[in-house]
Design an enzyme around this catalytic site. Structure first.
Site, PDB file in Angstrom:
ATOM      1  CG  ASP A 343      -9.299  28.189 -34.144  1.00 53.84           C
ATOM      2  OD1 ASP A 343     -10.138  28.604 -35.114  1.00 53.84           O
ATOM      3  OD2 ASP A 343      -9.778  28.485 -32.972  1.00 53.84           O
ATOM      4  CD  GLU A 372     -10.284  31.759 -37.739  1.00 52.38           C
ATOM      5  OE1 GLU A 372     -11.481  32.281 -37.758  1.00 52.38           O
ATOM      6  OE2 GLU A 372      -9.668  31.188 -36.653  1.00 52.38           O
TER       7      GLU A 372
END
Length: 625
Positions: A343, A372
């Protein structure tokens, strides 16, 4: 000058195309007219962010023609790095530069302009095989399937709502949106639906966060060592991974390491957990993980959300906890995870990414580290620092938002030149090991569902109430979005990388922004046209997995109406074309592409496509490279 001076996407000017491994020579050539005098042509190479110190390489005549000379030089970087280049030449005694225009081609300028990029990665850089040529399926665990299994140790403050209840989107009595409505989707539910995923052709599952956390999205981690009790147990996770593996499906999980929840064992702001968290005492073993401006209520938090205190990822005790021997990375890999999606990877410092990769690859060299990153990850700058994700010591790949945005914008609005340049820019800048496993989504948990983007009204300037009122598209909107979505899927499944289906996209699920894009999977209803279309695309990739894992990309034509390209591997080739317009369009014929057979779609008349039509052909490629 009408002739091309330089084109980084043509082998006549740059060979090989794209990123290269360290020690690989790249031949660069410029074409200069004989109608004017050119003296001392040079290649100027800049290491990223060292714009005042170019290294000049003299170029020599490699071809002499009646109207022009071709000047060439071979550049070779011995170490990984990010480099940029242009050309310097005196034209009729004046100093000029050959730099990049908006189409990527070279133009002569009186001063230095935009530069071309050359990504150089480590010779030993390899990426996991399990994603290559396959199909990813993304699951938001709370909303996929509820097995009905009784759960243990569920916090009493959890609010369970019936399956299919629309996501809560309005603030509570305290003016907060807490994402605290749970529908009970769980790991056993995912395991029970593995036959469905296998029949669809899925080869990998990406799970949004599964660690204990006090929200339905679980991006506010409370305990990295435990599965959230509503999802099940550690044994349930192990069982899921083992069952999936038997069906040829790998599972990778979300790693949220830039912040934790304030309601966590580490911060413990609410006192939920035994022991002292960082919020409670400076003597807490976790105190050094966080940055307090004024203890205890003023601290650095992720994007200002006080429920998400930021972690100091470079703190050695935190690094050891996540990346050390017996740490979080090792634990979940040993239980069956095939890797991690990181993330907000651009908010993780280099020291963390380096250590995390070492930890993951130390357990299994084929385990995945995917980040990400929303922009071009090859040249990303974040927090004032140039990132080195793709040089061989950090990420294997990224969520490919540039392709997602390019596909949706082209099919929805047109702009063939823009689409072509966006695609080719990524292919030029990313290492081949990365390109083969790019995570190509059309929808995600952070974006509107594709069919809603394509058929619905834009959300700009509108609040959640407006979105809720329009979340179910009108029949004419749905029909328009559906026709475009089918074309997007053709591109998604045939372009370089690995397609990722966001749960429910294959059945026609709609949804504006979070939380509307995170509704419960409707197992009772599906759009059969969309489902069969995606299933056919999955079957195509399944039958040709090695081809799609390795085939290079060759653009053919990109106009406002039609885009078409080839994927080529040796003599085998696949031709892909879509017609996004409202009229029949004729496709370009390629004499080198022979012995064709239709895989999917339909041609009409003399190699033409009907409005909103598509074609995928297999055949032989007889042209020389």
């Amino acid at each position: 000058m009408s002739a091309t001076i330089f084109d980084s996407r043509s082998a006549s000017y740059r060979d090989p195309f794209g990123a290269v491994s360290a020690g690989t020579g790249v031949r660069l050539s410029i074409r200069l007219s004989k109608t004017v005098s050119h003296e001392s042509p040079e290649l100027w190479v800049f290491r990223a962010d060292q714009w005042d110190t170019p290294i000049a390489y003299p170029m020599e005549v490699s071809q002499c023609r009646s109207s022009c000379n071709l000047y060439s030089v071979v550049y070779q970087a011995e170490e990984p790095g990010l480099f940029f280049y242009c050309f310097h030449v005196y034209e009729n005694g004046r100093e000029t530069y050959i730099c990049k225009n908006r189409t990527g081609r070279g133009v002569i300028m009186p001063s230095r302009g935009d530069l071309w990029q050359l990504t150089v990665y480590a010779k030993e850089f390899e990426t996991p095989d399990f994603l290559k040529g396959g199909i990813i399926y993304q699951i938001f665990p709370d909303r996929f399937y509820n097995s009905g299994t009784e759960k243990q140790n569920v916090p009493k403050d959890r609010k369970l709502v019936p399956w299919g209840t629309p996501p809560e989107y309005l603030p509570d009595e305290n003016g907060e949106v807490t994402n605290s409505d749970y529908t009970g989707g769980d790991l056993k539910g995912i395991e029970q639906k593995l036959p469905y995923l296998e029949s669809l052709g899925v080869t990998a599952i990406y799970l949004n966060p599964i660690f204990e956390a006090h929200s339905n999205h679980r991006y506010n981690t409370a305990d990295y060592l435990k599965i959230d009790p509503l999802l099940g147990t550690e044994e349930d996770f192990k069982s899921l991974c083992e069952a999936a593996k038997k069906r040829g499906i790998s599972i990778f999980i979300d790693g949220v390491f830039s912040h934790t929840g304030s309601d966590s064992i580490y911060f413990n702001q609410k006192g939920r957990y035994q022991g002292e968290g960082a919020y409670q005492s400076k003597d807490s073993p976790y105190y050094k993980w966080y940055t307090f401006k004024k203890f205890p209520d003023e601290y650095t938090s992720w994007w200002g959300f006080k429920t998400l205190p930021e972690v100091r990822e470079e703190e050695e005790t935190y690094l050891e906890f996540i990346c050390g021997k017996g740490g979080i990375a090792e634990k979940w890999l040993s239980l069956g995870a095939a890797g991690f999606r990181l993330d907000v990877a651009d908010e993780l410092p280099d020291v963390f990414l380096d250590r995390f990769r070492e930890a993951v690859k130390g357990v299994d060299p084929q385990a995945l580290v995917l980040g990400e990153v929303w922009e071009d990850a090859s040249n990303k700058t974040s927090y004032g620092k140039r990132r080195r994700y793709f040089q061989g010591s950090q990420l294997d790949s990224v969520m490919n938002y540039p392709f997602k945005d390019a596909i949706l914008q082209y099919v929805g609005q047109g702009g063939g030149d823009v689409f072509y340049n966006r695609i080719m820019s990524i292919l030029e800048n990313y290492p081949r090991p990365v390109l083969s496993i790019l995570m190509n989504s059309l929808s995600t948990h952070d974006t509107e569902r594709a069919i809603t983007v394509l058929g619905g009204e834009p959300t700009e300037g509108h609040d959640r109430i407006w979105q809720a009122e329009r979340n179910e598209l009108a029949p004419h909107q749905y029909a328009a979005g559906k026709a475009k979505f089918l074309l997007c899927c053709v591109l998604q499944f045939t372009i370089i990388g690995t397609p990722c289906i966001y749960y429910g996209d294959e059945t026609g699920m709609m949804g504006y922004k979070d939380p509307f894009n995170r509704a419960c999977f409707d197992w009772e209803n599906r759009d059969e046209d969309i489902f069969q279309h995606i299933k056919a695309l999955c079957e195509m990739r399944k039958k040709n997995r090695e081809f799609f894992a390795e085939a290079k990309f060759m653009p053919v034509s990109f106009t406002d109406s039609v885009c078409c390209y080839l994927r080529i591997r040796g003599e085998d080739a696949v031709f892909v074309a879509i017609n996004r317009s409202s009229v029949t369009c004729k496709l370009p014929k390629l004499t080198e592409f022979t012995q064709t057979e239709t895989i999917l779609g339909k041609l009409i008349d003399d190699f033409s496509l009907m409005p909103m039509g598509y074609i995928i052909l297999s055949g032989k490629w007889t042209a020389r490279d």
